[in-house]
Design a protein around this motif. Structure first.
Motif, PDB file in Angstrom:
ATOM      1  N   SER A 121       0.807  -1.217   0.000  1.00  0.00           N
ATOM      2  CA  SER A 121       0.000   0.000   0.000  1.00  0.00           C
ATOM      3  C   SER A 121       0.840   1.267   0.000  1.00  0.00           C
ATOM      4  CB  SER A 121      -0.892  -0.001   1.252  1.00  0.00           C
ATOM      5  OG  SER A 121      -1.589   1.210   1.405  1.00  0.00           O
ATOM      6  N   ASN A 122       0.231   2.335  -0.520  1.00  0.00           N
ATOM      7  CA  ASN A 122       0.794   3.672  -0.373  1.00  0.00           C
ATOM      8  C   ASN A 122       0.774   4.134   1.075  1.00  0.00           C
ATOM      9  OD1 ASN A 122       1.478   4.319  -3.034  1.00  0.00           O
ATOM     10  ND2 ASN A 122      -0.545   5.153  -3.504  1.00  0.00           N
ATOM     11  N   GLY A 123      -0.052   3.512   1.900  1.00  0.00           N
ATOM     12  CA  GLY A 123      -0.250   3.958   3.267  1.00  0.00           C
ATOM     13  C   GLY A 123       1.018   3.964   4.090  1.00  0.00           C
ATOM     14  N   ALA A 124       1.105   4.908   5.016  1.00  0.00           N
ATOM     15  CA  ALA A 124       2.207   4.925   5.968  1.00  0.00           C
ATOM     16  C   ALA A 124       2.041   3.754   6.938  1.00  0.00           C
ATOM     17  CB  ALA A 124       2.218   6.247   6.724  1.00  0.00           C
ATOM     18  N   PRO A 125       3.142   3.198   7.448  1.00  0.00           N
ATOM     19  CA  PRO A 125       3.037   2.015   8.310  1.00  0.00           C
ATOM     20  C   PRO A 125       2.077   2.178   9.470  1.00  0.00           C
ATOM     21  CG  PRO A 125       5.325   2.360   7.679  1.00  0.00           C
ATOM     22  CD  PRO A 125       4.561   3.543   7.176  1.00  0.00           C
ATOM     23  N   GLN A 126       2.115   3.326  10.152  1.00  0.00           N
ATOM     24  CA  GLN A 126       1.240   3.492  11.305  1.00  0.00           C
ATOM     25  C   GLN A 126      -0.227   3.544  10.906  1.00  0.00           C
ATOM     26  OE1 GLN A 126       3.463   5.659  10.198  1.00  0.00           O
ATOM     27  NE2 GLN A 126       2.736   7.784  10.295  1.00  0.00           N
ATOM     28  N   MET A 127      -0.517   4.105   9.736  1.00  0.00           N
ATOM     29  CA  MET A 127      -1.883   4.123   9.227  1.00  0.00           C
ATOM     30  C   MET A 127      -2.375   2.715   8.954  1.00  0.00           C
ATOM     31  SD  MET A 127      -1.755   7.246   6.443  1.00  0.00           S
ATOM     32  CE  MET A 127      -3.483   7.044   5.980  1.00  0.00           C
ATOM     33  N   LEU A 128      -1.544   1.937   8.291  1.00  0.00           N
ATOM     34  CA  LEU A 128      -1.931   0.583   7.923  1.00  0.00           C
ATOM     35  C   LEU A 128      -2.136  -0.294   9.145  1.00  0.00           C
ATOM     36  CD1 LEU A 128       0.477   0.155   4.885  1.00  0.00           C
ATOM     37  CD2 LEU A 128      -2.011   0.409   4.791  1.00  0.00           C
TER      38      LEU A 128
END
Length: 228
Positions: A121-128
């Motif tokens: 994902s494009n998501g940042a690790p903490q978001m994911l």
């Protein structure tokens, strides 16, 4: 080659990106959002994606949380919403997006059948991590791969390279699943077997590559993986 790993895009694929605006619109005090939440959700998502592409081309990377906030700011201004508390609530809800209803059972079935699973994902690790925990699917995922490891957004090939590095697979041993037609197409160009989850019945993107499979939801992914 048989499929060894099933890897999923996160936002819009496993997690419903419209959920934040929809849930906020139903809350007391957010009456101004009720008549425009669908437009805001659409604009928010569009700008979020556009900013990833533009930053990737320009070499101006930032993490996905920043891009998500920037996209929301544009969408709120376009909707005539100037409400700092609403913005804060929408961003908080984005960290805990609802998973689509079929996701937990689909992932559990893949694990039961011996497939490696994960997110790319494009998501940042903490978001994911927040999204995965909120949706209750952490136990069904072997890896959560973020573009932050390479410092550039999809569809850069460095992002897709992360899958082979994690699983020790060849591209053709991976079923890559995305709700973004352009992502599924570029994954195909990289060498993955790809499935586009086309929930909105959109036209196929005019790109050099076409997804191998087009689905309306994720429920058929275990059978597809086993047949590939």
């Amino acid at each position: 080659m048989p499929i060894k790993a099933c890897v999923f895009d996160a936002y819009g694929t496993l997690f419903d990106v419209a959920a934040a605006a929809r849930e906020a619109a139903a809350e007391p005090g957010n009456e101004a959002l009720r008549d425009c939440w669908q437009t805001l959700a659409r604009d928010w998502r569009l700008k979020q994606l556009q900013y990833t592409w533009l930053r990737a081309v320009a070499g101006a990377h930032c993490d996905f949380w920043q891009v998500t906030g920037d996209g929301l700011d544009w969408a709120m201004e376009a909707a005539g919403l100037d409400d700092a508390a609403l913005r804060e609530r929408l961003m908080a809800l984005y960290l805990e997006l609802s998973a689509y209803p079929e996701v937990p059972e689909m992932l559990a079935t893949l694990k039961q059948r011996g497939f490696a699973t994960g997110i790319l994902s494009n998501g940042a690790p903490q978001m994911l991590c927040r999204a995965v925990e909120s949706a209750g699917v952490a136990d069904y995922l072997d890896a959560i791969l973020s573009v932050e490891a390479v410092g550039v957004f999809k569809p850069h090939r460095k992002v897709y390279d992360l899958v082979g590095m994690e699983y020790g697979t060849q591209p053709e041993e991976v079923l890559f699943v995305s709700s973004n037609g352009w992502d599924a197409a570029h994954g195909k160009g990289f060498g993955f077997v790809t499935a586009w989850v086309n929930r909105a019945a959109e036209p196929v993107d005019r790109l050099p590559w076409r997804p191998d499979h087009i689905l309306t939801d994720l429920s058929g992914i275990p059978e597809l993986a086993g047949a590939s």
